[in-house]
Every structure is written in C-alpha cells, then in structure tokens.
Scaffold this motif. Structure first.
Motif, PDB file in Angstrom:
ATOM      1  N   ILE A  65      29.564  39.628  26.400  1.00  0.00           N
ATOM      2  CA  ILE A  65      29.450  38.590  27.434  1.00  0.00           C
ATOM      3  C   ILE A  65      30.131  39.082  28.699  1.00  0.00           C
ATOM      4  CG2 ILE A  65      30.113  36.260  28.131  1.00  0.00           C
ATOM      5  CD1 ILE A  65      29.984  35.441  25.195  1.00  0.00           C
ATOM      6  N   VAL A  66      29.358  39.153  29.775  1.00  0.00           N
ATOM      7  CA  VAL A  66      29.867  39.552  31.085  1.00  0.00           C
ATOM      8  C   VAL A  66      30.250  38.295  31.865  1.00  0.00           C
ATOM      9  CG1 VAL A  66      29.329  40.687  33.279  1.00  0.00           C
ATOM     10  CG2 VAL A  66      28.387  41.590  31.132  1.00  0.00           C
ATOM     11  N   ALA A  67      31.489  38.245  32.332  1.00  0.00           N
ATOM     12  CA  ALA A  67      31.933  37.141  33.190  1.00  0.00           C
ATOM     13  C   ALA A  67      31.886  37.621  34.640  1.00  0.00           C
ATOM     14  CB  ALA A  67      33.346  36.705  32.819  1.00  0.00           C
ATOM     15  N   ASP A  68      30.915  37.121  35.387  1.00  0.00           N
ATOM     16  CA  ASP A  68      30.733  37.578  36.768  1.00  0.00           C
ATOM     17  C   ASP A  68      31.700  36.843  37.689  1.00  0.00           C
ATOM     18  OD1 ASP A  68      29.862  38.791  39.036  1.00  0.00           O
ATOM     19  OD2 ASP A  68      27.919  37.785  39.125  1.00  0.00           O
ATOM     20  N   LEU A  69      32.966  37.237  37.602  1.00  0.00           N
ATOM     21  CA  LEU A  69      34.025  36.564  38.359  1.00  0.00           C
ATOM     22  C   LEU A  69      33.994  36.889  39.849  1.00  0.00           C
ATOM     23  CD1 LEU A  69      36.969  37.280  35.895  1.00  0.00           C
ATOM     24  CD2 LEU A  69      35.917  35.054  36.324  1.00  0.00           C
ATOM     25  N   LYS A  70      33.514  38.092  40.182  1.00  0.00           N
ATOM     26  CA  LYS A  70      33.616  38.582  41.566  1.00  0.00           C
ATOM     27  C   LYS A  70      35.072  38.492  42.053  1.00  0.00           C
ATOM     28  CE  LYS A  70      28.866  37.783  43.094  1.00  0.00           C
ATOM     29  NZ  LYS A  70      28.261  37.249  41.845  1.00  0.00           N
ATOM     30  N   THR A  71      35.972  38.985  41.250  1.00  0.00           N
ATOM     31  CA  THR A  71      37.409  38.874  41.523  1.00  0.00           C
ATOM     32  C   THR A  71      37.788  39.562  42.832  1.00  0.00           C
ATOM     33  OG1 THR A  71      38.010  38.656  39.201  1.00  0.00           O
ATOM     34  CG2 THR A  71      39.701  39.525  40.685  1.00  0.00           C
ATOM     35  N   MET A  72      38.568  38.844  43.654  1.00  0.00           N
ATOM     36  CA  MET A  72      39.071  39.373  44.922  1.00  0.00           C
ATOM     37  C   MET A  72      40.597  39.390  44.981  1.00  0.00           C
ATOM     38  SD  MET A  72      36.769  40.477  47.052  1.00  0.00           S
ATOM     39  CE  MET A  72      37.600  40.422  48.639  1.00  0.00           C
ATOM     40  N   ASP A  73      41.249  38.609  44.128  1.00  0.00           N
ATOM     41  CA  ASP A  73      42.707  38.562  44.103  1.00  0.00           C
ATOM     42  C   ASP A  73      43.118  37.964  42.758  1.00  0.00           C
ATOM     43  OD1 ASP A  73      45.286  38.911  45.054  1.00  0.00           O
ATOM     44  OD2 ASP A  73      45.325  37.021  46.167  1.00  0.00           O
TER      45      ASP A  73
END
Length: 234
Positions: free
Chosen positions: A59-67
């Motif tokens: 399962i891929v969690a597409d968080l698009k983490t920036m911080d």
C-alpha cells in the motif's frame, strides 16, 4: 524488475475506495495506492481499513510530504502503509528524515520530482539521499494551467527516458498520461505503472465491448505484465 501495476485510489470515500480496490485486485493489480484525496478525506483510518481488507498487499500512501517527514512516515507505516511519498521540493533534511523513518519502520520511500526546475537532476538527488523509487510527476494544476495558456501540455514522457537513465532505482511516470501511454511506460524502462483517475476511476475511460470495467482492467494488467524484465530495456 518485472512490471508492477499500481492503482491510485483517488477517491474521497473509503467504502468506494475499498470496492474499487477489491475489483482491482481481482483483475490482477499488484499495489494499492491511498491517493492524496483519500488521505485528506480519511487519513490514517483509511489506510488502516485498506490494510485490514488487503493483508499482504503493498500500500502506497501518497502523502506528498513537505515537512515533518519522520512523523508522517512513521504514522503511515504504523497504519499499514508499505510505501510513502516525499517531495523533492522539500528540504533535504525532510527527505533524510523520511528515509530514516523508512529504515526504522520497514517502509520504502518514493521520491517525487513534481515542480522541480530540473526534473532529471532532482530524480538523481532523491536517489542520492536514499529514496527507493522515483515518481516522475507532472502536476495536475501545472498541466491544466499551461494548456489554458494555449501552450502544449507537458507530459512525463518528455523526460522519462532521461530520468530512467539518470538513476539506478525503479521509476514510475505520473501525470496526464493516456491509458495507452501508461501501458507503454515499461518500454521506457519504467516498471512501475500507475493507473488512476481518470484512467480507471472514471468507468467511461476504458471498457470492453460489454462495458465490463473489471475485465478491461484485467486485460490491461495482462498487457503490462507481459513486458517481462524491464531493466533489460534501459
């Protein structure tokens, strides 16, 4: 590496996402993605429900983490995600934190080059920082905004070959691809094929003669899987 088919559940309702995921798994999809809209709508609870319904499935969690990279990756790992997404436009320390969390909690890190001035260099930088996969990504707003100006809409395929050549980790291309273009990604040396909105979420995007969406997806998966070892195509 053999091709992997990933379906992006770009939905805002967990029940609909679970139903779509079940259909996709029956059709031969390999990975599930909790798309950004689903994460915004359902959060950790949505990922937990996907994990409960599909034990053993990546399962891929597409968080698009920036911080806040470490905490975000840790939270999703504990919820059942096996892959998390961090942005190349984030600070270097954030990317390092996500990579560290990936090692600590046994999740893989996907580095996304959306919005980078030099997308090839960004992909290489993400690899150098420890990412396990590259998401070569042309954004939704970017594509639509450029098209609204009467200019040619950019495509991930424009630089996909160069990105694949620049790195030694698997690449996936995302953003405005037609269904046929997505199917052809392994021919560029990119083994991770993403099928998402509007390709599969919109039931009108592809149908067999009898309109059976599941059977259409089964045929698409079979075609993608038929490529064999994609690394030999680089």
């Amino acid at each position: 590496m053999k091709p992997i088919v990933q379906i992006s559940l770009d939905l805002t309702n967990i029940d609909e996402a679970l139903e779509t995921a079940a259909m996709a798994m029956r059709a031969g999809v390999d990975w599930l993605e909790a798309g950004t809209p689903l994460i915004l709508a359902e959060g950790l609870h949505g990922v937990k429900k996907l994990r409960a319904a599909f034990p053993g499935v990546p399962i891929v969690a597409d968080l698009k983490t920036m911080d806040g990279g470490y905490l975000e990756a840790e939270m999703m790992a504990r919820a059942g995600a096996t892959h998390v997404v961090v942005m190349a436009r984030a600070h270097e320390e954030t990317i390092k934190c996500v990579v560290k969390a990936g090692k600590d909690f046994g999740v893989k890190v996907m580095g996304d080059n959306l919005g980078c001035d030099d997308m090839v260099a960004a992909a290489k930088w993400l690899e150098d920082l420890g990412c396990d996969y590259i998401v070569h990504h042309i954004g939704y707003d970017e594509r639509r905004g450029i098209a609204a100006q009467g200019k040619r809409m950019p495509s991930p395929l424009d630089q996909l070959g160069a990105v694949v050549e620049a790195v030694n980790i698997p690449v996936q291309a995302v953003g405005g691809l037609s269904l046929q273009q997505a199917i052809e990604c392994p021919a560029y040396g990119a083994p991770l094929v993403v099928l998402g909105a509007p390709l599969t979420i919109d039931a009108d995007a592809f149908k067999t003669a009898d309109g059976n969406l599941e059977e259409s997806l089964r045929l698409i998966c079979k075609k993608i899987h038929s490529y064999g070892d994609v690394t030999k195509m680089k």
